[in-house]
Write a protein that holds these residues in place. Sequence first.
Motif, mmCIF file in Angstrom:
data_model
loop_
_atom_site.group_PDB
_atom_site.id
_atom_site.type_symbol
_atom_site.label_atom_id
_atom_site.label_comp_id
_atom_site.label_asym_id
_atom_site.label_seq_id
_atom_site.Cartn_x
_atom_site.Cartn_y
_atom_site.Cartn_z
ATOM 1 N N PRO A 41 20.916 38.454 60.448
ATOM 2 C CA PRO A 41 21.234 39.852 60.110
ATOM 3 C C PRO A 41 22.691 40.048 59.696
ATOM 4 O O PRO A 41 22.987 40.856 58.822
ATOM 5 C CB PRO A 41 20.936 40.618 61.390
ATOM 6 N N ILE A 42 23.582 39.292 60.319
ATOM 7 C CA ILE A 42 24.994 39.406 59.952
ATOM 8 C C ILE A 42 25.198 38.967 58.507
ATOM 9 O O ILE A 42 25.956 39.598 57.757
ATOM 10 C CB ILE A 42 25.869 38.593 60.932
ATOM 11 N N ILE A 43 24.510 37.928 58.098
ATOM 12 C CA ILE A 43 24.597 37.473 56.706
ATOM 13 C C ILE A 43 24.035 38.524 55.762
ATOM 14 O O ILE A 43 24.622 38.803 54.707
ATOM 15 C CB ILE A 43 23.876 36.115 56.542
ATOM 16 N N PHE A 44 22.914 39.153 56.123
ATOM 17 C CA PHE A 44 22.346 40.222 55.286
ATOM 18 C C PHE A 44 23.326 41.392 55.142
ATOM 19 O O PHE A 44 23.497 41.931 54.053
ATOM 20 C CB PHE A 44 21.034 40.742 55.863
ATOM 21 N N ILE A 45 23.968 41.758 56.229
ATOM 22 C CA ILE A 45 24.924 42.863 56.185
ATOM 23 C C ILE A 45 26.128 42.500 55.325
ATOM 24 O O ILE A 45 26.585 43.309 54.508
ATOM 25 C CB ILE A 45 25.340 43.263 57.616
ATOM 26 N N LEU A 46 26.632 41.289 55.491
ATOM 27 C CA LEU A 46 27.774 40.866 54.674
ATOM 28 C C LEU A 46 27.416 40.775 53.192
ATOM 29 O O LEU A 46 28.228 41.141 52.333
ATOM 30 C CB LEU A 46 28.309 39.528 55.168
ATOM 31 N N LEU A 47 26.222 40.307 52.895
ATOM 32 C CA LEU A 47 25.797 40.262 51.492
ATOM 33 C C LEU A 47 25.688 41.665 50.903
ATOM 34 O O LEU A 47 26.080 41.895 49.755
ATOM 35 C CB LEU A 47 24.464 39.526 51.355
ATOM 36 N N GLY A 48 25.175 42.599 51.679
ATOM 37 C CA GLY A 48 25.109 43.991 51.224
ATOM 38 C C GLY A 48 26.486 44.566 50.995
ATOM 39 O O GLY A 48 26.737 45.240 49.990
ATOM 40 N N LEU A 83 29.247 42.853 50.317
ATOM 41 C CA LEU A 83 29.833 42.204 49.141
ATOM 42 C C LEU A 83 29.219 42.731 47.849
ATOM 43 O O LEU A 83 29.919 42.887 46.846
ATOM 44 C CB LEU A 83 29.672 40.690 49.231
ATOM 45 N N LEU A 84 27.944 43.002 47.863
ATOM 46 C CA LEU A 84 27.277 43.528 46.672
ATOM 47 C C LEU A 84 27.815 44.913 46.311
ATOM 48 O O LEU A 84 28.145 45.176 45.150
ATOM 49 C CB LEU A 84 25.764 43.594 46.904
ATOM 50 N N ILE A 85 27.937 45.779 47.313
ATOM 51 C CA ILE A 85 28.450 47.131 47.056
ATOM 52 C C ILE A 85 29.920 47.087 46.654
ATOM 53 O O ILE A 85 30.337 47.743 45.703
ATOM 54 C CB ILE A 85 28.250 48.036 48.287
ATOM 55 N N SER A 86 30.716 46.294 47.379
ATOM 56 C CA SER A 86 32.148 46.269 47.085
ATOM 57 C C SER A 86 32.448 45.574 45.760
ATOM 58 O O SER A 86 33.499 45.820 45.161
ATOM 59 C CB SER A 86 32.920 45.596 48.215
ATOM 60 N N ASN A 87 31.535 44.733 45.291
ATOM 61 C CA ASN A 87 31.713 44.088 43.992
ATOM 62 C C ASN A 87 31.608 45.114 42.864
ATOM 63 O O ASN A 87 32.323 45.032 41.870
ATOM 64 C CB ASN A 87 30.685 42.974 43.803
ATOM 65 N N PHE A 88 30.728 46.081 43.025
ATOM 66 C CA PHE A 88 30.549 47.112 42.002
ATOM 67 C C PHE A 88 31.511 48.287 42.175
ATOM 68 O O PHE A 88 31.795 49.002 41.223
ATOM 69 C CB PHE A 88 29.109 47.626 41.999
ATOM 70 N N ASP A 89 31.976 48.524 43.398
ATOM 71 C CA ASP A 89 32.827 49.678 43.655
ATOM 72 C C ASP A 89 33.986 49.258 44.560
ATOM 73 O O ASP A 89 33.828 49.119 45.773
ATOM 74 C CB ASP A 89 32.010 50.785 44.325
ATOM 75 N N THR A 90 35.162 49.050 43.981
ATOM 76 C CA THR A 90 36.320 48.622 44.775
ATOM 77 C C THR A 90 36.816 49.740 45.684
ATOM 78 O O THR A 90 37.438 49.463 46.707
ATOM 79 C CB THR A 90 37.462 48.150 43.860
ATOM 80 N N ASN A 91 36.553 50.992 45.345
ATOM 81 C CA ASN A 91 36.944 52.097 46.226
ATOM 82 C C ASN A 91 36.207 52.027 47.561
ATOM 83 O O ASN A 91 36.756 52.381 48.594
ATOM 84 C CB ASN A 91 36.671 53.447 45.562
#
Length: 120
Positions: free
Chosen positions: A71-78, A80-88
């Motif tokens: 689950p920690i990996i799933f949360i980190l991937l989520g 990273l995915l969001i922060s990759n598209f939105d740096t704010n």
Amino acid sequence: MIIHLKIVLFSIICFEIVKFLKINFYLREVLNLYKKLFNLFLSKTSDHHKEKTILKYAKLLIFNSFKIMLPIIFILLGYLLISNFDTNFRDFILTTKGIIETFFVLIIYYYLRKFLNEKL
């Protein structure tokens, strides 16, 4: 305004991942296994019995640790995915204000979910 909506959605998804994959249960299991290992080292049982028991506990520790890491990996991937598209999002969620907002969102969601589950 959009950043706050993303934080709310991300917090709720993380909460549900942790709840669905039962991280708390596996954390307690790992702690109990460590206690048993510690008590086993202090006990006066034979070395042969200790070897077999340690091997069994080690397998359980690895298995339960993997169930915690997934689950920690799933949360980190989520994240990273969001922060990759939105740096704010990345910049805001790592600030004190973002952490406090996430904390309050999780508390409100927890009690709202608990209230709705009691009604149903």
